[in-house]
Structures are given as structure tokens and as C-alpha cells.
Design a protein around this motif. Structure first.
Motif, PDB file in Angstrom:
ATOM      1  N   THR A   1      -3.281   4.310  -3.818  1.00  0.00           N
ATOM      2  CA  THR A   1      -4.298   4.034  -2.919  1.00  0.00           C
ATOM      3  C   THR A   1      -5.378   5.147  -3.269  1.00  0.00           C
ATOM      4  O   THR A   1      -5.303   6.218  -4.214  1.00  0.00           O
TER       5      THR A   1
ATOM      6  N   SER B   1      -8.539   3.962   7.742  1.00  0.00           N
ATOM      7  CA  SER B   1      -9.252   3.137   6.743  1.00  0.00           C
ATOM      8  C   SER B   1      -8.690   1.943   6.734  1.00  0.00           C
ATOM      9  O   SER B   1      -7.543   1.397   7.099  1.00  0.00           O
TER      10      SER B   1
ATOM     11  N   ASN C   1       0.814  -1.296  -0.011  1.00  0.00           N
ATOM     12  CA  ASN C   1      -0.021  -0.093  -0.009  1.00  0.00           C
ATOM     13  C   ASN C   1       0.837   1.195  -0.189  1.00  0.00           C
ATOM     14  O   ASN C   1       1.894   1.428   0.850  1.00  0.00           O
TER      15      ASN C   1
ATOM     16  N   ALA D   1     -11.109  -8.899  -1.494  1.00  0.00           N
ATOM     17  CA  ALA D   1     -10.613  -9.097  -2.844  1.00  0.00           C
ATOM     18  C   ALA D   1      -9.303  -8.792  -3.120  1.00  0.00           C
ATOM     19  O   ALA D   1      -8.797  -9.478  -3.943  1.00  0.00           O
TER      20      ALA D   1
ATOM     21  N   ILE E   1     -16.023  -4.364   9.051  1.00  0.00           N
ATOM     22  CA  ILE E   1     -14.853  -3.530   8.119  1.00  0.00           C
ATOM     23  C   ILE E   1     -13.760  -4.435   8.217  1.00  0.00           C
ATOM     24  O   ILE E   1     -12.659  -4.299   7.375  1.00  0.00           O
ATOM     25  N   THR E   2     -13.405  -5.364   8.964  1.00  0.00           N
ATOM     26  CA  THR E   2     -12.341  -6.414   9.030  1.00  0.00           C
ATOM     27  C   THR E   2     -12.513  -7.498   8.334  1.00  0.00           C
ATOM     28  O   THR E   2     -11.691  -8.551   8.281  1.00  0.00           O
TER      29      THR E   2
ATOM     30  N   ASP F   1      -8.142  -1.717   4.332  1.00  0.00           N
ATOM     31  CA  ASP F   1      -8.238  -2.228   2.671  1.00  0.00           C
ATOM     32  C   ASP F   1      -9.346  -3.460   2.548  1.00  0.00           C
ATOM     33  O   ASP F   1      -9.783  -3.892   3.296  1.00  0.00           O
ATOM     34  N   ASP F   2      -9.543  -3.411   1.216  1.00  0.00           N
ATOM     35  CA  ASP F   2     -10.622  -4.496   0.858  1.00  0.00           C
ATOM     36  C   ASP F   2     -10.108  -5.885   1.144  1.00  0.00           C
ATOM     37  O   ASP F   2      -9.596  -6.466  -0.057  1.00  0.00           O
TER      38      ASP F   2
ATOM     39  N   ARG G   1      -6.857   3.534   1.188  1.00  0.00           N
ATOM     40  CA  ARG G   1      -7.390   2.119   0.715  1.00  0.00           C
ATOM     41  C   ARG G   1      -6.562   1.743  -0.468  1.00  0.00           C
ATOM     42  O   ARG G   1      -6.323   2.260  -1.619  1.00  0.00           O
TER      43      ARG G   1
ATOM     44  N   ASP H   1      -5.885   0.346  -3.922  1.00  0.00           N
ATOM     45  CA  ASP H   1      -6.559  -0.057  -5.369  1.00  0.00           C
ATOM     46  C   ASP H   1      -6.477  -1.405  -5.732  1.00  0.00           C
ATOM     47  O   ASP H   1      -5.160  -1.805  -6.185  1.00  0.00           O
ATOM     48  N   VAL H   2      -7.462  -2.197  -5.512  1.00  0.00           N
ATOM     49  CA  VAL H   2      -7.311  -3.721  -5.802  1.00  0.00           C
ATOM     50  C   VAL H   2      -7.033  -3.957  -7.412  1.00  0.00           C
ATOM     51  O   VAL H   2      -6.311  -4.893  -7.492  1.00  0.00           O
TER      52      VAL H   2
END
Length: 465
Positions: free
Chosen positions: A201, A236, A175, A242, A273-274, A238-239, A206, A208-209
Motif C-alpha cells: 500500500t 483512505s 490490502n 482500476a 471517492i467511492t 482504494d482505486d 491505498r 498499489d494497483v
């Protein structure tokens, strides 16, 4: 003075400091030079123990930071729970070496129990290995050492035996807004910052996947991906579903730096969110942040215990005869080590599952309250307040620095500054179990007073939103 009286006197000094922290100046007016001068030169002969303690208190106390109090909002620092503090005093008095079950059966057992409780609360696999370390830096280093072993072993290279010269090059995809400890760990492990491949990010930090997947498709050979649970500036996440899937599809090891944010999993409200974080390969977090354990306390967890031990355990026989009980030092960087499990266990026992969830939720609510009070008075809030972090700007960078300096000098509260996406911000971290709505209102009032003086405009006094 006998040992008992000496320890009672020392504990009384510590208790006085803790009790006064709620109303004391948060940051001292006395600087390190005065302390150094007060300590004097090395004496020629011995001194009575009681006299030594009194001299230390007299010299050090004027320069102590009230970070155990309710209005310290810097560096994501907790306030040290009472049970954890008392357990830490016992840890010092007991003076156990937490190397293994032979050096201290009690230390090894308590650490084992505390680790199992932590994994349950954080939603991590029960089979994950754990190492009790000094903090996020050490935890990231341990986890990335395990990652280094794992990805090179898959490439047919024994890094513990043969070192890095001649080894396949590891690329570390990170990241772009990662914490600085990641880069330092890579330097310490011999991978170097040249191994870093940053991924773009969004404005909140976050990953960018989509770009992560594209970057990984261009990486040949062993790779490690570092994600974040709770950005140190914005809070924030991360996703994970994904991002972890994209990394594992390319055979990468996924490490999650969750120094503060991993604790969100302990809250039923914040746990969503986790989501997906449990699928990673390693995780790091701090006890002296949201668990409110005294310094120093960090944890490294690994979904691949064999890789963890291969990277950190002894390979030669040493202090044998443990009867098979887990050796804490096999999963940390130190051999002779403080028995950190006592304070961690005490914090978890004092809070319980519900108490920890309430602590996390309350800090997040107070962070939103702080942001609301400032925003209502015209202060720019630079992040979505999704956790316990607030970024505040007061105009241009120079004005923000001046407001921050004025607040720090006031002694009412203390928060640090940070640079985020090219701009200066005041960073407010609400992490202490002692902080109340009244403390937030009082601190916001100090911030707005400094802002009002700086801008030369009238603002109403801070109050409940």
C-alpha cells in the motif's frame, strides 16, 4: 410494579443517561471490578422486577461510557439517533424473531424496505442481496462465505456439500493495511490466514494497483480480492475502477470492506471517492458507525444473491409456509435473530437522503477542524484527512502514549490509540450526529493541554481556526 410502570422507569433511566452524556465524563473512573462486586452473588430466591432494574442501574451506571455523547471519538462509534434508539426500545418490547416472514411478517418487511433504501443510498446494485448482521466482522464473514462458494463452484467444487478437504486452494489477495476482521473471517471460514497474499500500500493505506495486478497474475486457481472503502486509520479509499477491473480480469471475486467509508457514497460531495465500488461482488458496512444506529447493526450485500444464499441459507426444509417472501435469516449467520431492521429503518427515516449526506459531510468537516487545531499547535498529523479519521502524533511513541493516556483520564473526551506503519498515533474518529464545532474545540483544547504539560512548552488555547 406493573409492566407499564417498569418500562417507563427503565426508559427514564436511559433518557437521563442520554441527556447527561453531553456534559458527563466521557470515560468513567469506575472499573469493571467495582461493577462485578456491586452485582454480588447469585441469590437463592426471586426478586421484584423493579428492584432488579434499580440494582442494575446502581451497579452499572458508574461504569458506563458516554459513547452516545458528542465527544466520544473512539472506534468509529456513532451516537445513536433518537428515532433509532426509540425504535430499538420498541424492538426489545416487541421481541420479534427476525427469522422469516412466518416468525414475524413485520420484521421481514421492514428489513426488506430498509435494505432497499440502504442500497440506493450507498450506490449499490438494486438487485444485490442483503443480510442484516451484528457488525463488520459478521458482514465480512458472510460476504467471504459467499465468495468462497462462488469461486469454488466455478472450479467445480461444492464446498457446502464436500467441505474444504480436497478442494482447490483459494488465495485471498488483500490490502496490506486491511482490517483485522478480514483475517478472522478467513480463520472462521476454514480458509486460514495462510491463504492471504498481501499487496503493498501507499503511505495512506491505498492498494498499489500495479502490484495487485502482478500478484494476481501469479495466482493459480480460485482467488478473492479484498479492497477497502475508508481505511480505519487514515480514511483512505482504494482505486476501485482500476483494482476491480484488474481483479475481474483474472476471474477473482472482489469484496469491499466499507465498515465506515461506504457511507461516503451517501454524500454528493464525497461520492466521487467511492466511484467504481458498485462493480465489486460484495460489500460490508456498519449501521452503528456513521448511520448512528444503536449497537449491534451491520450489513452484508452481495451482487450474486444465489451465492449469498448458497453460503448462508438452510438447505433442509425448516419453518416452511413463507409464501415466497424473502427470509432475512437466509442471508445472515443467525437463525433466531434480533429484528434489526426496525432501528435501521427509523434512522433512515429520521435523516432522509439529505440529512444523512449532511451528517457525513459535517463529520468530515469537523475532522478537518480537529486536525487543523492540532497541527497549528505543532502536533504532527499522520494522514491526509479525506474522511472522518485523524491520526495525531506528539513526538516519539512513548510521548504519544502518555498524551493519549492523559486525555483519556481527563474525562473531557475519549479517543483510542493505534499503530500505523510502525508508529504510535492517537486516532480520532468523528462519527456522532451530536458532535458540534464547540465539542471539537473543547476536545482539541484537552489534547493540547495534555501535550503542553508533556512537552513543557506554552501553547495558546485552542479556538476556532
Amino acid at each position: 410494579m406493573e409492566l407499564r410502570e417498569l418500562l417507563i422507569a427503565a426508559a427514564a433511566h436511559a433518557a437521563d443517561f442520554r441527556e447527561q452524556a453531553a456534559e458527563a465524563r466521557v470515560f468513567p473512573e469506575t472499573g469493571p471490578e467495582a461493577v462485578r462486586d456491586a452485582l454480588g452473588t447469585l441469590p437463592e430466591g426471586p426478586a421484584p422486577a423493579a428492584e432488579v432494574v434499580d440494582e442494575l442501574v446502581k451497579a452499572a451506571e458508574p461504569a458506563l461510557v458516554a459513547n452516545t455523547g458528542p465527544r466520544y471519538f473512539g472506534f468509529v462509534t456513532g451516537g445513536a439517533l433518537d428515532a433509532a434508539t426509540a425504535a430499538d426500545v420498541l424492538t426489545t418490547g416487541w421481541d420479534q424473531n427476525g427469522f422469516n416472514a412466518i416468525s414475524s411478517p413485520a420484521a421481514a418487511a421492514v428489513e426488506d424496505v430498509a435494505a432497499s433504501w440502504l442500497k440506493e443510498l450507498l450506490g449499490l446494485p438494486a438487485t444485490a442481496s442483503s443480510g442484516f448482521v451484528t457488525g463488520g466482522q459478521a458482514a465480512n464473514t458472510v460476504c467471504l462465505a459467499a465468495a468462497r462458494h462462488h469461486v469454488l463452484a466455478r472450479a467445480g467444487w461444492d464446498v457446502e456439500r464436500d467441505g474444504l478437504p480436497g478442494a482447490p486452494r483459494i488465495r485471498v489477495v488483500v490490502n496490506a493495511d486491511r482490517h483485522a476482521t478480514i483475517d478472522r473471517s478467513l480463520r472462521l471460514l476454514g480458509l486460514g490466514t495462510g491463504a492471504v497474499v498481501p499487496v503493498r500500500t501507499d503511505p495512506q493505506g491505498r492498494t498499489d494497483v500495479g502490484e495487485l495486478a502482478r500478484v494476481l497474475s501469479d495466482v493459480d486457481g480460485p482467488s478473492i480480492v479484498c479492497l477497502q472503502a475508508g481505511d480505519v486509520n487514515t480514511g483512505s479509499f482504494d482505486d476501485f475502477p482500476a483494482a476491480v477491473e484488474a481483479a475481474h480480469r483474472r476471474g477473482a471475486w472482489v469484496h469491499v470492506d466499507g465498515a465506515v467509508g461506504l457511507w461516503a457514497a451517501a454524500s454528493p460531495t464525497l461520492r466521487p471517492i467511492t466511484a467504481g465500488v458498485e462493480a465489486a461482488d460484495s460489500w460490508s458496512t456498519d449501521g452503528h458507525k456513521w448511520l448512528n444506529v444503536p449497537y449491534d447493526s451491520g450489513y452484508a450485500f452481495c451482487a450474486h444473491p444465489e451465492a449469498h444464499a448458497a453460503a448462508t441459507a438452510y438447505t433442509a426444509a425448516y419453518l416452511t409456509g413463507q409464501d415466497g417472501f424473502r427470509a432475512p435469516s437466509a442471508f445472515a449467520l443467525e437463525s433466531s435473530r434480533r429484528a434489526r431492521g426496525f432501528a435501521t429503518w427509523a434512522a433512515l427515516r429520521q435523516l432522509g437522503r439529505g440529512g444523512l449526506a449532511e451528517l457525513v459531510d459535517r463529520c468530515c468537516a469537523l475532522a478537518r477542524r480537529f486536525a487543523g487545531l492540532l497541527a497549528d499547535a505543532g502536533v504532527e498529523i499522520g494522514n491526509e484527512v479525506v474522511l472522518n479519521q485523524v491520526l495525531a502524533a506528539f513526538g516519539d511513541d512513548e510521548r504519544t502514549r502518555r498524551v493519549l493516556a492523559a486525555v483519556q483520564r481527563s474525562g473531557v473526551c475519549w479517543m483510542g490509540g493505534t499503530r500505523w506503519h510502525g508508529r504510535e498515533y492517537m486516532r480520532i474518529s468523528v462519527s456522532s450526529w451530536r458532535t458540534t464545532a464547540g465539542d471539537v474545540d473543547r476536545a482539541a483544547g484537552a489534547v493540547l493541554s495534555a501535550f503542553r504539560r508533556e512537552r513543557g512548552a506554552a501553547f495558546p488555547a485552542a479556538g476556532p481556526p
